[in-house]
Design a protein around this motif. Structure first.
Motif, PDB file in Angstrom:
ATOM      1  N   LEU A 173       0.825  -1.211   0.000  1.00  0.00           N
ATOM      2  CA  LEU A 173       0.000   0.000   0.000  1.00  0.00           C
ATOM      3  C   LEU A 173       0.861   1.263   0.000  1.00  0.00           C
ATOM      4  CD1 LEU A 173      -2.974   0.913   0.139  1.00  0.00           C
ATOM      5  CD2 LEU A 173      -2.724   0.956   2.628  1.00  0.00           C
ATOM      6  N   MET A 174       1.904   1.266   0.808  1.00  0.00           N
ATOM      7  CA  MET A 174       2.743   2.459   0.916  1.00  0.00           C
ATOM      8  C   MET A 174       3.545   2.715  -0.372  1.00  0.00           C
ATOM      9  SD  MET A 174       1.789   3.533   3.748  1.00  0.00           S
ATOM     10  CE  MET A 174       2.835   4.938   3.998  1.00  0.00           C
ATOM     11  N   ASN A 175       3.669   1.701  -1.219  1.00  0.00           N
ATOM     12  CA  ASN A 175       4.467   1.838  -2.434  1.00  0.00           C
ATOM     13  C   ASN A 175       3.653   2.124  -3.689  1.00  0.00           C
ATOM     14  OD1 ASN A 175       7.545   1.348  -2.278  1.00  0.00           O
ATOM     15  ND2 ASN A 175       6.648   0.040  -0.694  1.00  0.00           N
ATOM     16  N   VAL A 176       2.372   2.420  -3.556  1.00  0.00           N
ATOM     17  CA  VAL A 176       1.587   2.766  -4.745  1.00  0.00           C
ATOM     18  C   VAL A 176       2.026   4.136  -5.258  1.00  0.00           C
ATOM     19  CG1 VAL A 176      -0.405   1.342  -4.114  1.00  0.00           C
ATOM     20  CG2 VAL A 176      -0.329   3.736  -3.402  1.00  0.00           C
ATOM     21  N   ASP A 177       1.890   4.308  -6.576  1.00  0.00           N
ATOM     22  CA  ASP A 177       2.293   5.578  -7.176  1.00  0.00           C
ATOM     23  C   ASP A 177       1.273   6.683  -6.951  1.00  0.00           C
ATOM     24  OD1 ASP A 177       4.711   4.608  -8.171  1.00  0.00           O
ATOM     25  OD2 ASP A 177       3.757   3.856  -9.999  1.00  0.00           O
ATOM     26  N   ASP A 178       0.003   6.308  -6.920  1.00  0.00           N
ATOM     27  CA  ASP A 178      -1.046   7.300  -6.691  1.00  0.00           C
ATOM     28  C   ASP A 178      -2.242   6.616  -6.027  1.00  0.00           C
ATOM     29  OD1 ASP A 178      -2.676   6.100  -8.794  1.00  0.00           O
ATOM     30  OD2 ASP A 178      -1.474   7.220 -10.234  1.00  0.00           O
ATOM     31  N   GLU A 201      -5.300   6.138  -7.034  1.00  0.00           N
ATOM     32  CA  GLU A 201      -6.049   5.218  -7.889  1.00  0.00           C
ATOM     33  C   GLU A 201      -5.422   3.824  -7.866  1.00  0.00           C
ATOM     34  OE1 GLU A 201      -6.717   6.667 -11.848  1.00  0.00           O
ATOM     35  OE2 GLU A 201      -7.508   8.574 -11.104  1.00  0.00           O
ATOM     36  N   ASP A 202      -4.090   3.784  -7.856  1.00  0.00           N
ATOM     37  CA  ASP A 202      -3.392   2.503  -7.752  1.00  0.00           C
ATOM     38  C   ASP A 202      -3.699   1.814  -6.430  1.00  0.00           C
ATOM     39  OD1 ASP A 202      -2.281   2.908 -10.239  1.00  0.00           O
ATOM     40  OD2 ASP A 202      -0.274   3.410  -9.488  1.00  0.00           O
ATOM     41  N   ALA A 203      -3.880   2.602  -5.376  1.00  0.00           N
ATOM     42  CA  ALA A 203      -4.219   2.027  -4.070  1.00  0.00           C
ATOM     43  C   ALA A 203      -5.575   1.334  -4.139  1.00  0.00           C
ATOM     44  CB  ALA A 203      -4.226   3.110  -2.995  1.00  0.00           C
ATOM     45  N   ASP A 209     -10.460   1.825   6.595  1.00  0.00           N
ATOM     46  CA  ASP A 209     -10.000   2.898   7.484  1.00  0.00           C
ATOM     47  C   ASP A 209      -8.498   2.785   7.763  1.00  0.00           C
ATOM     48  OD1 ASP A 209     -12.463   4.115   7.623  1.00  0.00           O
ATOM     49  OD2 ASP A 209     -13.029   3.159   9.524  1.00  0.00           O
ATOM     50  N   ASP A 210      -8.011   1.539   7.925  1.00  0.00           N
ATOM     51  CA  ASP A 210      -6.568   1.337   8.116  1.00  0.00           C
ATOM     52  C   ASP A 210      -5.802   1.800   6.881  1.00  0.00           C
ATOM     53  OD1 ASP A 210      -6.805   0.206  10.651  1.00  0.00           O
ATOM     54  OD2 ASP A 210      -6.928  -1.836   9.869  1.00  0.00           O
ATOM     55  N   ALA A 211      -6.317   1.455   5.715  1.00  0.00           N
ATOM     56  CA  ALA A 211      -5.657   1.851   4.467  1.00  0.00           C
ATOM     57  C   ALA A 211      -5.614   3.373   4.348  1.00  0.00           C
ATOM     58  CB  ALA A 211      -6.366   1.232   3.266  1.00  0.00           C
ATOM     59  N   LYS A 212      -6.707   4.032   4.679  1.00  0.00           N
ATOM     60  CA  LYS A 212      -6.737   5.506   4.616  1.00  0.00           C
ATOM     61  C   LYS A 212      -5.737   6.114   5.593  1.00  0.00           C
ATOM     62  CE  LYS A 212     -11.567   6.078   3.241  1.00  0.00           C
ATOM     63  NZ  LYS A 212     -12.876   6.593   3.681  1.00  0.00           N
ATOM     64  N   THR A 213      -5.702   5.570   6.806  1.00  0.00           N
ATOM     65  CA  THR A 213      -4.763   6.069   7.805  1.00  0.00           C
ATOM     66  C   THR A 213      -3.325   5.909   7.322  1.00  0.00           C
ATOM     67  OG1 THR A 213      -6.293   5.534   9.601  1.00  0.00           O
ATOM     68  CG2 THR A 213      -3.977   5.774  10.193  1.00  0.00           C
ATOM     69  N   LEU A 214      -3.032   4.754   6.765  1.00  0.00           N
ATOM     70  CA  LEU A 214      -1.670   4.497   6.286  1.00  0.00           C
ATOM     71  C   LEU A 214      -1.330   5.380   5.091  1.00  0.00           C
ATOM     72  CD1 LEU A 214      -1.808   0.668   6.763  1.00  0.00           C
ATOM     73  CD2 LEU A 214      -0.195   2.201   7.914  1.00  0.00           C
ATOM     74  N   LEU A 215      -2.242   5.508   4.159  1.00  0.00           N
ATOM     75  CA  LEU A 215      -1.976   6.354   2.981  1.00  0.00           C
ATOM     76  C   LEU A 215      -1.794   7.818   3.369  1.00  0.00           C
ATOM     77  CD1 LEU A 215      -4.378   4.742   0.376  1.00  0.00           C
ATOM     78  CD2 LEU A 215      -1.872   4.775   0.281  1.00  0.00           C
TER      79      LEU A 215
END
Length: 184
Positions: free
Chosen positions: A139-144, A146-148, A166-172
């Motif tokens: 997740l942390m290595n997506v380019d943008d 939309e890729d996430a 929610d975890d993904a949003k927090t991390l992004l």
């Protein structure tokens, strides 16, 4: 700048008199280059784990030795995830995190006696916290952003995604190059 362990990622601070360890993946070009040539904290962590676990492993049957290592990796992974959630990330920092987690995965697979646990897929099924670390790294290595979304939807369809939205949003939102309002 590096800390006493020679890692530009691992920072040691002081929080109310107690030593606090913080991961700093907010790397610029110079810090990233240094992280690639220095041993880093994961290598030292793995060496320390070997020092602690190897004397025990020789007295255990292989299945029990694997369970011991998986249990320790689960605890280590949970602590790393908690530390990661307190860090900021540049794209270079995300690449450095990927390198660190790959090192940890290779270390784990090399310590397994069971041939079934020597693949990333089966190891992650056996150790959910380690699987979460892998998902966080992806997740942390997506380019943008939309890729996430693509990553999450494809991974969920394959049945190998445990992170909640929610975890993904927090991390992004930890990525310094993503706007917080667009993440949410």
């Amino acid at each position: 700048a590096t800390n006493f362990l020679g890692s530009p990622v691992l920072a040691v601070g002081n929080n109310a008199g107690a030593p606090a360890t913080v991961l700093d993946y907010d790397l610029d070009d110079a810090a990233f280059e240094l992280s690639q040539i220095s041993e880093g904290y994961i290598g030292r962590l793995c060496a320390g784990l070997d020092d602690l676990v190897d004397p025990l492993r020789v007295h255990l049957v292989p299945k029990l030795a694997d369970e011991l290592v998986i249990g320790i990796l689960g605890s280590v992974s949970k602590r790393l995830e908690a530390a990661i959630r307190k860090s900021k990330f540049t794209p270079l920092g995300a690449i450095s995190l990927d390198s660190d987690i790959r090192y940890l995965m290779t270390f784990a697979k090399d310590r397994m006696d069971s041939p079934e646990l020597k693949s990333n897929v089966t190891l992650c099924k056996a150790c959910t916290p380690l699987a979460r670390l892998n998902q966080i790294t992806l997740l942390m290595n997506v380019d943008d952003l939309e890729d996430a979304l693509d990553l999450i939807s494809v991974s969920k369809r394959k049945g190998n995604w445990d992170l909640k939205l929610d975890d993904a949003k927090t991390l992004l939102s930890l990525r310094v190059d993503f706007e917080g309002s667009k993440v949410n």
